[in-house]
Design a protein around this motif. Structure first.
Motif, PDB file in Angstrom:
ATOM      1  N   VAL A 117      20.875 -72.332  77.388  1.00  0.00           N
ATOM      2  CA  VAL A 117      19.653 -71.658  76.935  1.00  0.00           C
ATOM      3  C   VAL A 117      18.449 -71.984  77.823  1.00  0.00           C
ATOM      4  O   VAL A 117      17.736 -71.076  78.276  1.00  0.00           O
ATOM      5  CB  VAL A 117      19.386 -72.025  75.448  1.00  0.00           C
ATOM      6  N   ALA A 118      18.226 -73.253  78.077  1.00  0.00           N
ATOM      7  CA  ALA A 118      17.023 -73.629  78.841  1.00  0.00           C
ATOM      8  C   ALA A 118      17.067 -73.029  80.242  1.00  0.00           C
ATOM      9  O   ALA A 118      16.059 -72.507  80.743  1.00  0.00           O
ATOM     10  CB  ALA A 118      16.903 -75.153  78.912  1.00  0.00           C
ATOM     11  N   ARG A 119      18.239 -73.056  80.874  1.00  0.00           N
ATOM     12  CA  ARG A 119      18.344 -72.491  82.237  1.00  0.00           C
ATOM     13  C   ARG A 119      18.163 -70.976  82.220  1.00  0.00           C
ATOM     14  O   ARG A 119      17.606 -70.392  83.163  1.00  0.00           O
ATOM     15  CB  ARG A 119      19.696 -72.859  82.849  1.00  0.00           C
ATOM     16  N   LEU A 120      18.633 -70.322  81.171  1.00  0.00           N
ATOM     17  CA  LEU A 120      18.465 -68.864  81.090  1.00  0.00           C
ATOM     18  C   LEU A 120      16.991 -68.497  80.900  1.00  0.00           C
ATOM     19  O   LEU A 120      16.502 -67.516  81.485  1.00  0.00           O
ATOM     20  CB  LEU A 120      19.324 -68.281  79.957  1.00  0.00           C
ATOM     21  N   VAL A 121      16.289 -69.284  80.098  1.00  0.00           N
ATOM     22  CA  VAL A 121      14.848 -69.020  79.915  1.00  0.00           C
ATOM     23  C   VAL A 121      14.137 -69.211  81.262  1.00  0.00           C
ATOM     24  O   VAL A 121      13.294 -68.384  81.656  1.00  0.00           O
ATOM     25  CB  VAL A 121      14.243 -69.931  78.826  1.00  0.00           C
ATOM     26  N   GLU A 122      14.520 -70.263  81.981  1.00  0.00           N
ATOM     27  CA  GLU A 122      13.918 -70.492  83.314  1.00  0.00           C
ATOM     28  C   GLU A 122      14.199 -69.326  84.257  1.00  0.00           C
ATOM     29  O   GLU A 122      13.329 -68.885  85.000  1.00  0.00           O
ATOM     30  CB  GLU A 122      14.504 -71.760  83.941  1.00  0.00           C
ATOM     31  N   LEU A 123      15.437 -68.834  84.203  1.00  0.00           N
ATOM     32  CA  LEU A 123      15.793 -67.700  85.073  1.00  0.00           C
ATOM     33  C   LEU A 123      14.973 -66.458  84.696  1.00  0.00           C
ATOM     34  O   LEU A 123      14.474 -65.743  85.575  1.00  0.00           O
ATOM     35  CB  LEU A 123      17.301 -67.404  84.953  1.00  0.00           C
ATOM     36  N   ALA A 124      14.829 -66.229  83.396  1.00  0.00           N
ATOM     37  CA  ALA A 124      14.032 -65.074  82.947  1.00  0.00           C
ATOM     38  C   ALA A 124      12.600 -65.197  83.473  1.00  0.00           C
ATOM     39  O   ALA A 124      11.999 -64.207  83.925  1.00  0.00           O
ATOM     40  CB  ALA A 124      14.055 -64.984  81.425  1.00  0.00           C
ATOM     41  N   GLN A 125      12.076 -66.408  83.443  1.00  0.00           N
ATOM     42  CA  GLN A 125      10.709 -66.622  83.956  1.00  0.00           C
ATOM     43  C   GLN A 125      10.661 -66.428  85.471  1.00  0.00           C
ATOM     44  O   GLN A 125       9.764 -65.792  85.999  1.00  0.00           O
ATOM     45  CB  GLN A 125      10.207 -68.015  83.553  1.00  0.00           C
ATOM     46  N   GLU A 126      11.684 -66.962  86.140  1.00  0.00           N
ATOM     47  CA  GLU A 126      11.717 -66.868  87.612  1.00  0.00           C
ATOM     48  C   GLU A 126      11.724 -65.419  88.088  1.00  0.00           C
ATOM     49  O   GLU A 126      11.042 -65.065  89.050  1.00  0.00           O
ATOM     50  CB  GLU A 126      12.973 -67.598  88.119  1.00  0.00           C
ATOM     51  N   ILE A 127      12.476 -64.566  87.406  1.00  0.00           N
ATOM     52  CA  ILE A 127      12.569 -63.168  87.871  1.00  0.00           C
ATOM     53  C   ILE A 127      11.530 -62.285  87.183  1.00  0.00           C
ATOM     54  O   ILE A 127      11.547 -61.069  87.325  1.00  0.00           O
ATOM     55  CB  ILE A 127      13.985 -62.584  87.664  1.00  0.00           C
ATOM     56  N   ALA A 128      10.637 -62.907  86.409  1.00  0.00           N
ATOM     57  CA  ALA A 128       9.622 -62.163  85.646  1.00  0.00           C
ATOM     58  C   ALA A 128      10.292 -61.064  84.828  1.00  0.00           C
ATOM     59  O   ALA A 128       9.940 -59.876  84.927  1.00  0.00           O
ATOM     60  CB  ALA A 128       8.562 -61.591  86.585  1.00  0.00           C
TER      61      ALA A 128
END
Ligand code: GLY
Length: 453
Positions: free
Chosen positions: A81-92
């Protein structure tokens, strides 16, 4: 960042001249989408999302080789979950689309909401409609949804004693998520008792620490899908799946060995009954329980002599039902996903479906759903297939030199559309015959109920 929904709507509503101009305008808002999952369902969602004029960038995590051919993939599991949220933020990401139930149960939608990222997929609390069969049974009782009789049991002795209240075939279900393997339809007492011992013996891990014994429902099974944005709901297609591993509906239960849509069992009358008896009460009930539902609800039902009864809810699209729905969906999928995520479903028209039939034949590794070897090579995927044929990857990986390797379960979804069911089926089986995979097996009777009508 919340995506500018109004502009997206304008860009997508069909048959409205000034809006059609917006659709083709370079000014149309375009979206970055993160799609979570790696199965045939997610490949089909990616395939459909890719066709949207609203899309700028599609990233899939973790994806599969089929998805990698049409989108960017990142090696992050659906439960990270935490890595997916980070990825969502990274790709805006303007929208995150949750494919599998494990991500729902892990609380991905909750974490995205906390990070103010729009998400198609229910919260973990709403997702209990799938992640706990015991929860769903008591939910149905509290909110008066028709379903089969049941007993919830927390140890093997109680579960075995509960069998006395039912008749064969016995239905023994692990309470939690078990990748489609936690349901046993036992023809006799000894098999039911063995299934109970298996569950409490740890075959399904924590998912089997509680067991639900259910009354067997006679009738015809069907899969109906409905969207909800927390308030408004909308029916979103129906199909029929084949749960058993072998022809003639024999063998163990699987995640699904094939599907077709439309399925004749869904008369207009049945669809209306399911909407009023199951879909609307479910969304109302889960909202009343404090967990408004945002995403797609998959209603697996039995059309019985006494009307439709709930077999199970799932907090996601069906797999392989999603594959045939995406092939038949004429409307752009993205505005519907976004509408669910942002509470705007009331602004959307009903989806349009192509006047075609679609059939999906699942190819799995010999031995599935039991122990099966991994790593066999699948060939023949690069040739020109018949018109209407689309092959989605499920459990595959890329080997050296780009060869496609099968996992230990469902690997390919060979799908086709046609002007009618017979044409779609012929094309799908024609393509199956061209796949070079000696270690694979498939059912040869997908759609037998439609053929026998
Ligand atoms: N095809 C049934 C499921 O997705 O659970």
């Amino acid at each position: 960042m919340v995506f500018p929904v109004r502009e997206a709507w304008s860009a997508c509503h069909p048959n409205t001249p000034h809006l059609d101009r917006a659709r083709h305008s370079r000014e149309s808002p375009r979206m970055n989408i993160l799609l979570v999952g790696s199965g045939g369902r997610e490949h089909a969602l990616a395939w459909k999302i890719k066709q949207s004029p609203l899309l700028r960038r599609l990233v899939c995590a973790p994806g599969n080789p089929g998805m990698a051919a049409i989108a960017e993939v990142r090696d992050i599991k659906a439960t990270e979950v935490a890595r997916l949220v980070e990825l969502a933020q990274e790709i805006a990401a303007d929208l995150v689309v949750i494919g599998p139930e494990v991500a729902v149960e892990a609380g991905l939608a909750d974490a995205l909401e906390a990070a103010s990222i729009s998400c198609f997929g229910p919260s973990a609390a709403a997702g209990r409609l799938e992640s706990s069969k015991a929860f769903t049974k008591t939910f149905c009782e509290r909110h008066h949804l028709p379903t089969s009789g049941y007993r919830i049991c927390d140890d093997a002795a109680t579960a075995k004693a509960a069998l006395a209240h039912f008749h064969p075939p016995y239905v023994v279900k692990a309470d939690g998520l078990a990748a489609g393997k936690g349901v046993v339809i036992a023809p006799d007492l000894a098999t039911a008792q063995a299934a109970i011992d298996d569950a409490f013996g740890g075959t399904f891990g924590a998912a089997g620490a509680r067991v639900v014994i259910e009354e067997f429902l006679e009738g015809e099974i069907g899969s109906l899908f409905a969207l909800c944005d927390g308030k408004t709901s909308m029916l979103f297609g129906w199909a029929q799946d084949h749960k058993r591993a072998f022809d003639g509906d024999e063998g163990p239960n699987t995640g699904g060995m094939g599907a077709y849509s439309p399925a004749p069992v869904f008369t207009l009358d049945l669809v209306d009954q399911v909407d009023h008896l199951l879909v609307r009460p479910a969304f109302k009930g889960i909202e009343a329980d404090g967990a408004p539902y945002r995403g797609v609800l998959f209603v697996e039902l039995m059309a019985t002599r006494h009307g439709p009864k709930l077999v199970e809810f799932n907090a996601r699209f069906g797999d392989p039902e999603c594959q045939v729905l995406m092939l038949r969906l004429e409307s752009d999928l993205v505005p519907y996903l976004l509408a669910c995520a942002t509470g705007r479903l009331h602004e959307m028209p009903k989806p349009k479906w192509r006047d075609e039939d679609a059939v999906c034949v699942v190819m799995a590794t010999e031995g599935y759903p039991g122990a099966a070897k991994t790593g066999s090579t699948i060939g023949g995927l690069d040739q020109p297939f018949d018109e209407g044929v689309v092959i989605f990857h499920a459990g595959t990986s890329a080997g050296p030199d780009g060869v496609i390797l099968a996992g230990s379960g469902r690997a390919l979804n060979v799908c086709a559309t046609g002007r009618d069911f017979a044409e779609a089926r012929e094309r799908a089986y024609g393509a199956v015959a061209l796949v070079d995979w000696p270690e694979g097996f498939h059912r040869t009777d997908i759609g037998w109920r439609a053929l026998s009508r």
